[in-house]
Structure formats: C-alpha cells, structure tokens
Write a protein that holds these residues in place. Structure first.
Motif, PDB file in Angstrom:
ATOM      1  N   TYR A   1       6.011  -5.434 -22.263  1.00 32.66           N
ATOM      2  CA  TYR A   1       6.710  -6.010 -23.409  1.00 32.66           C
ATOM      3  C   TYR A   1       5.835  -7.107 -24.003  1.00 32.66           C
ATOM      4  CZ  TYR A   1      11.165  -3.883 -21.861  1.00 32.66           C
ATOM      5  OH  TYR A   1      12.160  -3.011 -21.489  1.00 32.66           O
TER       6      TYR A   1
ATOM      7  N   ASP B   1       9.183   2.542 -28.886  1.00 34.45           N
ATOM      8  CA  ASP B   1      10.041   1.580 -29.572  1.00 34.45           C
ATOM      9  C   ASP B   1      11.224   1.149 -28.724  1.00 34.45           C
ATOM     10  OD1 ASP B   1       8.513   1.618 -31.950  1.00 34.45           O
ATOM     11  OD2 ASP B   1       9.483   3.478 -32.572  1.00 34.45           O
ATOM     12  N   ARG B   2      11.594   1.968 -27.749  1.00 34.71           N
ATOM     13  CA  ARG B   2      12.772   1.656 -26.946  1.00 34.71           C
ATOM     14  C   ARG B   2      12.538   2.097 -25.512  1.00 34.71           C
ATOM     15  NH1 ARG B   2      17.242   6.086 -27.737  1.00 34.71           N
ATOM     16  NH2 ARG B   2      15.922   7.943 -27.675  1.00 34.71           N
ATOM     17  N   ILE B   3      13.211   1.436 -24.603  1.00 30.96           N
ATOM     18  CA  ILE B   3      12.996   1.659 -23.181  1.00 30.96           C
ATOM     19  C   ILE B   3      13.347   3.089 -22.766  1.00 30.96           C
ATOM     20  CG2 ILE B   3      15.289   0.821 -22.564  1.00 30.96           C
ATOM     21  CD1 ILE B   3      12.038   0.357 -20.555  1.00 30.96           C
ATOM     22  N   GLU B   4      14.311   3.709 -23.448  1.00 33.58           N
ATOM     23  CA  GLU B   4      14.723   5.069 -23.085  1.00 33.58           C
ATOM     24  C   GLU B   4      13.593   6.083 -23.219  1.00 33.58           C
ATOM     25  OE1 GLU B   4      18.368   2.784 -24.258  1.00 33.58           O
ATOM     26  OE2 GLU B   4      16.351   3.076 -25.093  1.00 33.58           O
ATOM     27  N   ASP B   5      12.549   5.743 -23.993  1.00 33.83           N
ATOM     28  CA  ASP B   5      11.427   6.672 -24.182  1.00 33.83           C
ATOM     29  C   ASP B   5      10.407   6.607 -23.044  1.00 33.83           C
ATOM     30  OD1 ASP B   5      12.503   7.524 -26.601  1.00 33.83           O
ATOM     31  OD2 ASP B   5      11.475   5.947 -27.729  1.00 33.83           O
TER      32      ASP B   5
ATOM     33  N   ILE C   1       5.905  -1.673 -25.316  1.00 27.57           N
ATOM     34  CA  ILE C   1       6.833  -1.976 -26.405  1.00 27.57           C
ATOM     35  C   ILE C   1       6.247  -3.159 -27.162  1.00 27.57           C
ATOM     36  CG2 ILE C   1       9.160  -2.746 -27.002  1.00 27.57           C
ATOM     37  CD1 ILE C   1      10.207  -1.319 -24.546  1.00 27.57           C
TER      38      ILE C   1
ATOM     39  N   ARG D   1      14.321  -9.402 -25.324  1.00 29.03           N
ATOM     40  CA  ARG D   1      14.342  -7.924 -25.340  1.00 29.03           C
ATOM     41  C   ARG D   1      14.336  -7.374 -23.919  1.00 29.03           C
ATOM     42  NH1 ARG D   1      12.271  -3.894 -28.791  1.00 29.03           N
ATOM     43  NH2 ARG D   1      12.821  -1.880 -27.884  1.00 29.03           N
TER      44      ARG D   1
ATOM     45  N   ASP E   1      17.383  -5.192 -21.722  1.00 25.33           N
ATOM     46  CA  ASP E   1      17.161  -3.925 -21.014  1.00 25.33           C
ATOM     47  C   ASP E   1      17.483  -4.049 -19.528  1.00 25.33           C
ATOM     48  OD1 ASP E   1      16.442  -2.638 -23.333  1.00 25.33           O
ATOM     49  OD2 ASP E   1      14.291  -2.949 -23.067  1.00 25.33           O
TER      50      ASP E   1
ATOM     51  N   GLN F   1      18.482  -0.525 -17.564  1.00 23.85           N
ATOM     52  CA  GLN F   1      17.350   0.344 -17.891  1.00 23.85           C
ATOM     53  C   GLN F   1      16.089  -0.056 -17.118  1.00 23.85           C
ATOM     54  OE1 GLN F   1      17.591   2.971 -19.649  1.00 23.85           O
ATOM     55  NE2 GLN F   1      19.356   2.743 -20.993  1.00 23.85           N
TER      56      GLN F   1
END
Length: 568
Positions: free
Chosen positions: A37, A53-57, A67, A93, A97, A102
């Motif tokens: 990050y 762009d997002r942790i789910e990726d 990120i 951020r 998460d 996450q």
C-alpha cells in the motif's frame, strides 16, 4: 487466502526506498499473498508488482501486488502536511481492509507522527491507530539476542506511574504471554522493575510491590515469569536467558534493544486480531532519496509476520548473509578475465560469433556476468542467496538479476549460452540433482545453445583446502575460514565464522558450506543421461580438449575442469 499488507509509510522518508530494496529479490512464500500500500517505484530491471485498485483483486498466492496511494508532488527528504496526509491515507486504506477481514497481517514502514497530526490531531502512533482499544494491545520488539515488551508505550515518563495498577499489569502480562506463545513454545518471562535497583525494598518507590503481586498471580496460572529485576544490570547479565523481557516503559527497554539490534530489530503489536509488525527505526528524512537507507529491519519484519501467520516453529536463516559482504574480497585472487576469455573463446569457436543472450546460474555477486555486460552482451544472472544478488545489483555493468534456485525450472528462456561457474555444480547435493539442473537449463536454451560449467576436483580439495585456515578482515568484520575434506564421503566442509562489529560488541555468525566433490565419472554419466551432447572438457592450466583422458586421471591431474555441452 492469507494476505499480508506492507505499507510504505511517509513518502518523504525512506519507506518507499526500503520497500523496493527489501522486496526486489525477496523469496515470497507460496502460502501468502503480498500487497504493498502506498508508493513503490519500479525496480531497475523493469520488474513490477502487479498493480491493482482493490484488495479483492489480489488472488494469487506467492505474488506481489501494489495498491498505489501516491501524491506525485511529494519529494524525498521534504516532509510536509501533504506527506503526512498521504501516509495517513495509506494507513486508513489498509485499516479498512483489515477490519473487513481482507487482510490477515500488516507490516508497516516508518511514518512521521508530527506531519500526520497536521491532518489528524489525535493521531498517536501505529499501535494506537490499528487498535480499537489501545489499552488491550502491547508494543513488543523482537531481535536475534532478546525480545522485549512494554507495559506503557508513547506516554511521558512522569505518567508511567499513573498508568500502572495491579489490574492493568496483570491484563497486559497475560496479553504478552498469550501472544508470545504463538511464536515460542513454553516461553520464559522476566519482569523489570520500574525504579532504580528495582525499588530497593521500597526505598525508591512502591511500584515493585504491585509487580511482585502481579507475578504471583501469573505464576498461579502456570506462567513462567521471574522478577522484578533491576534494569541497570539485567541486560548485561540475564537478558539472553529469557524469551521475553517485560519493561514498564519505552526507553527502559528500547535503549538497550536498539543498541544491540541496530537495523535487525522488529516492532510487533501484541493483542490485535491480526498480525502487525514494523521496522524499529524512523523516517530518516535526512537520507531519503540518497539510496543509502538499509532495508534489513523491514526484511526481518516481513519474516516475523510470516512466522506468526504460517510457521512459528521455523526460523528463517538467510543464506550467505554474513559471507556476501566478504565475497569479492575473498575471491580477489580469481582471474575473472581469463575465465571470461575461456567462456567466450569456446562459444566463438563453436558459433563463430559472440553470444547474444546469456544466463548465469549461481552467479554469486555476478563478477563474470558484469564483465560480459561490459562487452555489450545481454545477460540475465541469478542466485539463491538474496544477499549475493543484492551485492551484485549495486555494481556497474550489472546484469538483469533475479533470485533463483538451480533446482527450479527457469521462468525465462531463449538463451544461446548458459554458464555455471566457481564450482556451483558442487553445491548440488546428489547425482540426481545434477540431472534436474541440466534438464532445466536445457529447456531454457535455444536449439544449438551452449552450456559451460566447471567443477572442483578431489585434487583441488585435497591439495589446497584440506586443513585450510584463513582469517579475513574487511574493516568492520572478521571472518575465520576453515575447510576440511571428507574424502570417504566425497564432501568438502567449509566453516565460516564472522565477528561483526555492532558498535558496542561483536556479533558472531556461523555458516557451514557443504560441497559434493563429484568424481568426473559421475558428472560424465549424468551428462550422458541428459539431452545434451558433450563437446569438450577443458582446464585453464592446459590447452586442448581433455575429453579423451580417463576420468580418474582428470580427477588427479587438474584442480578444476570445464565442461562444454550443446543442446541438439
């Protein structure tokens, strides 16, 4: 999926720099997914983390993601409200998460509390920021020699006595115990006194009476804890006898800890619902942007987080960490230019041109590869030891570097020449591993590609290294080198003992290198079973192809043999 975050801290400090240095060759664990990050400049060889762009990726274990949370207006060494806000945005951020489940852990680079407070006046520090209830977490520090935990953290010294009461002490000691057992089985604890001479039976304060009562309560619960000890003598006499040392306040423990563990200590927050570790140093604005920051503490912080997340019983032992700074001095006698001449002359003789793309395996600090690059040749070079590759990355004319185990398949291909020098093959532990290595190199070469490697012989080990003793000094460290040959087992054992100056003392590190002294007949047998064709066997000491010589004669006549192979 276990995800570990790494925050890069204040962008005007050394955080982004040490993140790049720590992660460029870091051996990512296949059980973990790593997400940075903040700001992460691209590596010099063009390697990049996977930007998302997002942790789910972040879905691939063993991969490094990024990120970006970046303010391009911020310059290294120039802290400001903007740099404080950027580092606060990074932490916010990451915290979101973590709260959403996450992430299972976070490793933090240094921030400036002063600059963050310009945006968030109530900000105290990482520990308090991540904890829903700061009173239920404990700051601890972990190092090679001893570990410490604090009953109070960022409070003024005059407030320490007011913060300590029996209930608080017992609660925090239990937090320390429960979390320490996640990393150490059956830990032994020591409690330091608050006052000089641990209060001298009440002469200098009464806090020790509370500590004694708390210790008695914990002992009834089966917790092994001793004390309270006078802090002024404890670290010089008893520190290494305990798994965790508990201190009443910040500087009582951290002055001796940081004096001993400079750049090798790790800050860990105990009591959080996730793993949190951090470097044990600050932003170092004065050296930011100068490429002089050291990444050691961040590497140790990542390793400790890994231990807490996946394998508490396994301690990471860096390969050649102590030897790497000595390597070039140790190898100063090697006539590298003659080795390069032999390699290129063999290739030119066979292909009537110089190689275009070369891979060097087990490159050490890349002294051969750098000489090839200087000649305008494209070279990739790799080594299992991170410390060796890092040293190579600081050199002029450095090749494209990456970390790699010879027993793993090469992810890159299209090479017309592969080389393994300085008895790298002898570091394989069995005949079958020779076959595996040859197969991987074969797959990475183009048709008619050439492989050149060398081996050390039994004669070389017997005449030059058996019973060998040597002492080297590079100014800050002494190295004692001894070698013994076990002719029956066909092994050469090299023991290296290092005494590193740490300012107030010398730290000892020991490394043992084991080489298999394969008879030439064994190497020839493995070549015969491989997809390669053997073109020649050579020695720097004698011109001409030695392929027709009996293998036993080769073992007894030459110190080192070079093999030239071709992929059909």
């Amino acid at each position: 999926m276990i995800r570990l975050a790494i925050t890069t801290g204040d962008p005007a400090g050394i955080g982004p720099e040490i993140a790049v240095k720590a992660l460029q060759f870091y051996p990512l664990r296949e059980e973990l997914c790593y997400i940075v990050y903040g700001s992460l400049p691209d590596y010099e060889d063009g390697t990049q983390a996977i930007r998302i762009d997002r942790i789910e990726d972040a879905i691939e274990p063993g991969a490094l993601y990024h990120i970006p949370i970046v303010d391009e207006s911020i310059l290294p060494g120039q802290p400001s409200q903007a740099s404080g806000k950027n580092s606060h945005d990074i932490l916010s951020r990451c915290r979101d998460d973590l709260k959403n489940g996450q992430l299972q852990g976070v490793v933090t680079c240094p921030i400036s509390k002063h600059e963050i407070r310009k945006t968030d006046p109530g900000f105290i520090g990482h520990t308090e920021f991540f904890a829903e209830d700061p009173e239920q977490v404990v700051m601890s520090f972990w190092g090679d020699h001893f570990n410490v935990a604090l009953l109070t953290t960022h409070v003024s010294l005059c407030e320490v006595g007011h913060k300590l009461n029996l209930e608080t002490i017992v609660d925090k000691l239990r937090i320390i115990y429960l979390n320490t057992t996640k990393l150490i089985d059956h830990p032994q604890f020591a409690m330091l006194g608050v006052n000089p001479h641990a209060g001298e039976s009440g002469a200098f304060g009464t806090e020790e009476a509370m500590l004694e009562e708390a210790i008695a309560i914990l002992k009834k619960d089966g917790i092994a804890i001793d004390g309270p000890f006078p802090a002024d003598t404890f670290f010089s006499t008893k520190a290494t006898q305990y798994d965790m040392i508990v201190s009443a306040y910040h500087d009582q423990a951290l002055i001796p800890f940081k004096m001993v563990h400079a750049n090798r200590g790790v800050n860990m927050t105990l009591g959080l619902p996730f793993v949190r570790t951090s470097v044990d140093h600050g932003t170092a604005f004065d050296i930011a942007g100068q490429d002089s920051a050291r990444e050691g503490s961040l590497e140790y912080a990542i390793r400790l987080a890994e231990r807490a997340l996946i394998e508490k019983d396994v301690v990471f032992v860096p390969i050649y960490d102590a030897f790497a700074p000595f390597y070039d001095q140790y190898m100063a006698h090697v006539k590298y230019n003659e080795w390069v001449k032999l390699i290129l002359s063999q290739y030119n003789k066979l292909r009537k041109r110089s190689p275009k793309k070369v891979i060097e395996l087990a490159c050490g600090t890349a002294n051969i590869a750098c000489r090839l690059v200087r000649r305008g040749i494209e070279v990739d070079a790799c080594d299992l030891a991170v410390s060796m590759v890092k040293n190579a990355s600081r050199k002029q004319f450095k090749p494209n570097l990456f970390r790699h185990d010879m027993l793993d398949p090469l992810k890159r291909s299209g090479y017309d020449l592969a080389i393994m020098m300085f008895d790298s093959l002898n570091y394989l532990s069995s005949e079958s591993e020779i076959g595996i290595t040859l197969e991987h190199i074969h797959n990475a070469l183009i048709p008619q590609g050439i492989l050149i490697f060398d081996i050390t012989t039994i004669r070389n080990c017997r005449d030059n290294f058996d019973g060998f003793v040597n002492i080297e000094d590079n100014g800050t460290c002494y190295m004692v080198h001894t070698s013994e040959l076990d002719a029956k087992e066909e092994n050469q054992i090299t023991s290296l003992t290092f005494f590193q100056n740490r300012g107030f003392f010398y730290q000892r590190n020991d490394e043992v290198h084991r080489q298999c002294i394969f008879p030439t007949s064994v190497v020839l047998d493995r070549i015969g079973k491989s997809p390669f064709n053997l073109l020649g066997i050579y020695s720097i000491d004698k011109p001409g192809n030695l392929m027709q010589s009996p293998s036993q004669k080769l073992d007894e006549s030459y110190d080192r043999l070079f093999f030239v192979l071709e992929k059909p």
